[in-house]
Design a protein around this motif. Structure first.
Motif, PDB file in Angstrom:
ATOM      1  N   ILE A   1      33.582 -23.134 -49.203  1.00  0.00           N
ATOM      2  CA  ILE A   1      34.182 -21.859 -48.788  1.00  0.00           C
ATOM      3  C   ILE A   1      33.985 -21.639 -47.295  1.00  0.00           C
ATOM      4  O   ILE A   1      34.899 -21.214 -46.579  1.00  0.00           O
ATOM      5  CB  ILE A   1      33.568 -20.700 -49.599  1.00  0.00           C
ATOM      6  N   THR A   2      32.777 -21.927 -46.814  1.00  0.00           N
ATOM      7  CA  THR A   2      32.503 -21.773 -45.381  1.00  0.00           C
ATOM      8  C   THR A   2      33.371 -22.711 -44.549  1.00  0.00           C
ATOM      9  O   THR A   2      33.918 -22.327 -43.508  1.00  0.00           O
ATOM     10  CB  THR A   2      31.022 -22.055 -45.096  1.00  0.00           C
ATOM     11  N   PHE A   3      33.524 -23.930 -45.026  1.00  0.00           N
ATOM     12  CA  PHE A   3      34.333 -24.934 -44.324  1.00  0.00           C
ATOM     13  C   PHE A   3      35.774 -24.468 -44.181  1.00  0.00           C
ATOM     14  O   PHE A   3      36.339 -24.459 -43.076  1.00  0.00           O
ATOM     15  CB  PHE A   3      34.256 -26.244 -45.111  1.00  0.00           C
ATOM     16  N   TRP A   4      36.376 -24.052 -45.282  1.00  0.00           N
ATOM     17  CA  TRP A   4      37.773 -23.610 -45.222  1.00  0.00           C
ATOM     18  C   TRP A   4      37.912 -22.279 -44.491  1.00  0.00           C
ATOM     19  O   TRP A   4      38.933 -22.039 -43.819  1.00  0.00           O
ATOM     20  CB  TRP A   4      38.340 -23.516 -46.635  1.00  0.00           C
ATOM     21  N   GLY A   5      36.912 -21.414 -44.621  1.00  0.00           N
ATOM     22  CA  GLY A   5      36.958 -20.164 -43.867  1.00  0.00           C
ATOM     23  C   GLY A   5      36.975 -20.408 -42.369  1.00  0.00           C
ATOM     24  O   GLY A   5      37.723 -19.766 -41.617  1.00  0.00           O
ATOM     25  N   ALA A   6      36.164 -21.375 -41.905  1.00  0.00           N
ATOM     26  CA  ALA A   6      36.146 -21.719 -40.480  1.00  0.00           C
ATOM     27  C   ALA A   6      37.494 -22.274 -40.030  1.00  0.00           C
ATOM     28  O   ALA A   6      37.972 -21.958 -38.937  1.00  0.00           O
ATOM     29  CB  ALA A   6      35.035 -22.734 -40.206  1.00  0.00           C
ATOM     30  N   ILE A   7      38.117 -23.097 -40.880  1.00  0.00           N
ATOM     31  CA  ILE A   7      39.436 -23.646 -40.533  1.00  0.00           C
ATOM     32  C   ILE A   7      40.454 -22.530 -40.368  1.00  0.00           C
ATOM     33  O   ILE A   7      41.240 -22.502 -39.403  1.00  0.00           O
ATOM     34  CB  ILE A   7      39.891 -24.652 -41.612  1.00  0.00           C
ATOM     35  N   VAL A   8      40.466 -21.574 -41.308  1.00  0.00           N
ATOM     36  CA  VAL A   8      41.448 -20.483 -41.255  1.00  0.00           C
ATOM     37  C   VAL A   8      41.196 -19.590 -40.046  1.00  0.00           C
ATOM     38  O   VAL A   8      42.136 -19.154 -39.369  1.00  0.00           O
ATOM     39  CB  VAL A   8      41.411 -19.666 -42.561  1.00  0.00           C
ATOM     40  N   VAL A   9      39.923 -19.308 -39.752  1.00  0.00           N
ATOM     41  CA  VAL A   9      39.604 -18.480 -38.573  1.00  0.00           C
ATOM     42  C   VAL A   9      40.078 -19.164 -37.290  1.00  0.00           C
ATOM     43  O   VAL A   9      40.651 -18.525 -36.405  1.00  0.00           O
ATOM     44  CB  VAL A   9      38.089 -18.192 -38.519  1.00  0.00           C
ATOM     45  N   CYS A  10      39.849 -20.471 -37.183  1.00  0.00           N
ATOM     46  CA  CYS A  10      40.315 -21.214 -36.006  1.00  0.00           C
ATOM     47  C   CYS A  10      41.837 -21.201 -35.924  1.00  0.00           C
ATOM     48  O   CYS A  10      42.413 -21.081 -34.831  1.00  0.00           O
ATOM     49  CB  CYS A  10      39.809 -22.658 -36.064  1.00  0.00           C
ATOM     50  N   GLN A  11      42.508 -21.318 -37.079  1.00  0.00           N
ATOM     51  CA  GLN A  11      43.967 -21.287 -37.093  1.00  0.00           C
ATOM     52  C   GLN A  11      44.489 -19.937 -36.618  1.00  0.00           C
ATOM     53  O   GLN A  11      45.464 -19.856 -35.864  1.00  0.00           O
ATOM     54  CB  GLN A  11      44.472 -21.595 -38.508  1.00  0.00           C
ATOM     55  N   LEU A  12      43.822 -18.861 -37.021  1.00  0.00           N
ATOM     56  CA  LEU A  12      44.218 -17.527 -36.563  1.00  0.00           C
ATOM     57  C   LEU A  12      44.001 -17.367 -35.059  1.00  0.00           C
ATOM     58  O   LEU A  12      44.815 -16.753 -34.367  1.00  0.00           O
ATOM     59  CB  LEU A  12      43.419 -16.459 -37.321  1.00  0.00           C
ATOM     60  N   GLN A  13      42.907 -17.931 -34.554  1.00  0.00           N
ATOM     61  CA  GLN A  13      42.646 -17.849 -33.120  1.00  0.00           C
ATOM     62  C   GLN A  13      43.698 -18.609 -32.320  1.00  0.00           C
ATOM     63  O   GLN A  13      44.180 -18.131 -31.283  1.00  0.00           O
ATOM     64  CB  GLN A  13      41.256 -18.392 -32.801  1.00  0.00           C
ATOM     65  N   LEU A  14      44.076 -19.786 -32.798  1.00  0.00           N
ATOM     66  CA  LEU A  14      45.136 -20.544 -32.128  1.00  0.00           C
ATOM     67  C   LEU A  14      46.451 -19.776 -32.171  1.00  0.00           C
ATOM     68  O   LEU A  14      47.237 -19.824 -31.211  1.00  0.00           O
ATOM     69  CB  LEU A  14      45.293 -21.916 -32.788  1.00  0.00           C
ATOM     70  N   TRP A  15      46.716 -19.088 -33.267  1.00  0.00           N
ATOM     71  CA  TRP A  15      47.935 -18.277 -33.367  1.00  0.00           C
ATOM     72  C   TRP A  15      47.906 -17.142 -32.339  1.00  0.00           C
ATOM     73  O   TRP A  15      48.930 -16.843 -31.704  1.00  0.00           O
ATOM     74  CB  TRP A  15      48.055 -17.722 -34.790  1.00  0.00           C
ATOM     75  N   ARG A  16      46.749 -16.517 -32.166  1.00  0.00           N
ATOM     76  CA  ARG A  16      46.627 -15.451 -31.156  1.00  0.00           C
ATOM     77  C   ARG A  16      46.855 -16.010 -29.753  1.00  0.00           C
ATOM     78  O   ARG A  16      47.504 -15.371 -28.923  1.00  0.00           O
ATOM     79  CB  ARG A  16      45.250 -14.795 -31.260  1.00  0.00           C
ATOM     80  N   TRP A  17      46.312 -17.180 -29.493  1.00  0.00           N
ATOM     81  CA  TRP A  17      46.525 -17.791 -28.181  1.00  0.00           C
ATOM     82  C   TRP A  17      48.000 -18.115 -27.959  1.00  0.00           C
ATOM     83  O   TRP A  17      48.507 -18.002 -26.853  1.00  0.00           O
ATOM     84  CB  TRP A  17      45.681 -19.062 -28.054  1.00  0.00           C
ATOM     85  N   TRP A  18      48.686 -18.539 -29.025  1.00  0.00           N
ATOM     86  CA  TRP A  18      50.121 -18.817 -28.901  1.00  0.00           C
ATOM     87  C   TRP A  18      50.877 -17.545 -28.561  1.00  0.00           C
ATOM     88  O   TRP A  18      51.793 -17.564 -27.728  1.00  0.00           O
ATOM     89  CB  TRP A  18      50.645 -19.410 -30.213  1.00  0.00           C
ATOM     90  N   ARG A  19      50.498 -16.429 -29.188  1.00  0.00           N
ATOM     91  CA  ARG A  19      51.158 -15.143 -28.893  1.00  0.00           C
ATOM     92  C   ARG A  19      50.957 -14.748 -27.438  1.00  0.00           C
ATOM     93  O   ARG A  19      51.810 -14.100 -26.837  1.00  0.00           O
ATOM     94  CB  ARG A  19      50.592 -14.050 -29.810  1.00  0.00           C
ATOM     95  N   LYS A  20      49.823 -15.135 -26.842  1.00  0.00           N
ATOM     96  CA  LYS A  20      49.537 -14.805 -25.448  1.00  0.00           C
ATOM     97  C   LYS A  20      50.063 -15.865 -24.481  1.00  0.00           C
ATOM     98  O   LYS A  20      49.901 -15.728 -23.270  1.00  0.00           O
ATOM     99  CB  LYS A  20      48.026 -14.654 -25.248  1.00  0.00           C
ATOM    100  N   GLY A  21      50.666 -16.926 -25.011  1.00  0.00           N
ATOM    101  CA  GLY A  21      51.188 -17.990 -24.157  1.00  0.00           C
ATOM    102  C   GLY A  21      50.138 -18.968 -23.679  1.00  0.00           C
ATOM    103  O   GLY A  21      50.381 -19.738 -22.743  1.00  0.00           O
ATOM    104  N   LEU A  22      48.971 -18.966 -24.329  1.00  0.00           N
ATOM    105  CA  LEU A  22      47.880 -19.847 -23.909  1.00  0.00           C
ATOM    106  C   LEU A  22      47.852 -21.160 -24.681  1.00  0.00           C
ATOM    107  O   LEU A  22      47.095 -22.068 -24.332  1.00  0.00           O
ATOM    108  CB  LEU A  22      46.532 -19.131 -24.088  1.00  0.00           C
ATOM    109  N   ALA A  23      48.647 -21.265 -25.734  1.00  0.00           N
ATOM    110  CA  ALA A  23      48.683 -22.482 -26.553  1.00  0.00           C
ATOM    111  C   ALA A  23      50.083 -22.693 -27.094  1.00  0.00           C
ATOM    112  O   ALA A  23      50.896 -21.763 -27.144  1.00  0.00           O
ATOM    113  CB  ALA A  23      47.674 -22.389 -27.696  1.00  0.00           C
ATOM    114  N   GLN A  24      50.363 -23.919 -27.475  1.00  0.00           N
ATOM    115  CA  GLN A  24      51.662 -24.267 -28.023  1.00  0.00           C
ATOM    116  C   GLN A  24      51.546 -24.487 -29.521  1.00  0.00           C
ATOM    117  O   GLN A  24      50.673 -25.218 -29.989  1.00  0.00           O
ATOM    118  CB  GLN A  24      52.207 -25.540 -27.360  1.00  0.00           C
ATOM    119  N   ARG A  25      52.410 -23.852 -30.284  1.00  0.00           N
ATOM    120  CA  ARG A  25      52.361 -24.001 -31.737  1.00  0.00           C
ATOM    121  C   ARG A  25      52.873 -25.373 -32.147  1.00  0.00           C
ATOM    122  O   ARG A  25      53.880 -25.855 -31.616  1.00  0.00           O
ATOM    123  CB  ARG A  25      53.203 -22.933 -32.436  1.00  0.00           C
ATOM    124  N   PRO A  26      52.210 -26.020 -33.077  1.00  0.00           N
ATOM    125  CA  PRO A  26      52.698 -27.323 -33.552  1.00  0.00           C
ATOM    126  C   PRO A  26      53.949 -27.145 -34.405  1.00  0.00           C
ATOM    127  O   PRO A  26      54.238 -26.052 -34.903  1.00  0.00           O
ATOM    128  CB  PRO A  26      51.520 -27.844 -34.379  1.00  0.00           C
TER     129      PRO A  26
END
Length: 215
Positions: free
Chosen positions: A91-116
């Motif tokens: 549960i912790t492993f997958w929770g960390a993956i989802v949290v990181c995915q949400l952070q990357l999504w936030r960065w994409w919204r700010k133009g700091l990352a490119q969505r795959p």
């Protein structure tokens, strides 16, 4: 049928040893990988002359021996304890993956990352729903009538969470240093095959970059 029990015991033991062997192999190399990235002690990156990450394998084997101790002390609950602790780890492993995915999504919204091109359908709503589901499972375990489940959650909260947080604060400077050295590089060796690491006199590996920024 005479001997059926012995045959089943042989099958179960073979499966158990196969799983243990796979765990030793994968976990040893995972520990070496995160050590190279700075998230684990540098000693875990050591390898034998044959290319075996022996430190990670020995550490994994030592943890596995805890199960032997549990079986000796509480044989009727040993399997359930290990099962619940591994469930919390998953549960912790997958929770960390989802949290990181949400952070990357936030960065994409700010133009700091490119969505795959390969994206999670329904982001961020499906990500949030996944986190809610995982938290619900942990809450159900925490308020369960099963004392083993409650104990697993309590142990995770009292021991593992502080250990992980403390470990991050201890390792973050090393992680930042290695990340800065590898900035702009995709993977450790994007073109050339992996070369032997240079080492300090004390045997710890050293990251060395060439004129092109490659290790």
């Amino acid at each position: 049928m005479d001997g059926a029990g012995s045959v089943m015991n042989l099958v179960v033991l073979t499966a158990a040893f196969s799983s243990l062997n796979a765990g030793l192999r994968s976990t040893g190399r995972i520990l070496r990988s995160i050590s190279m990235n700075g998230s684990a002690p540098a000693i875990a990156a050591r390898m034998s002359r044959g290319g075996v990450p022996y430190v990670g394998i020995l550490a994994t084997a030592a943890i596995a021996l805890i199960g032997v101790g549990l079986n000796a002390l509480v044989p009727e609950k040993a399997f359930e304890i290990v099962l619940n602790m591994s469930t919390l780890g998953t549960i912790t492993f997958w929770g960390a993956i989802v949290v990181c995915q949400l952070q990357l999504w936030r960065w994409w919204r700010k133009g700091l990352a490119q969505r795959p091109s390969f994206r999670l359908i329904g982001t961020p709503y499906t990500s949030v729903a996944t986190l809610v589901f995982l938290v619900t499972v942990v809450a159900l375990m925490a308020f369960s009538d099963d004392e083993v489940q409650r104990g697993a959650v309590l142990a995770g909260g009292v021991i593992m969470v502080p250990a992980l947080v403390g470990g991050w604060f201890l390792a973050r400077k090393r992680v930042a240093s290695i990340t800065q050295q590898r900035e702009g590089i995709t993977g450790r060796f994007p073109v050339l095959a992996e070369r032997p690491l240079h080492q300090h006199d004390d045997g710890e590996p050293v990251t060395v970059l060439d004129d092109h920024g490659q290790e």
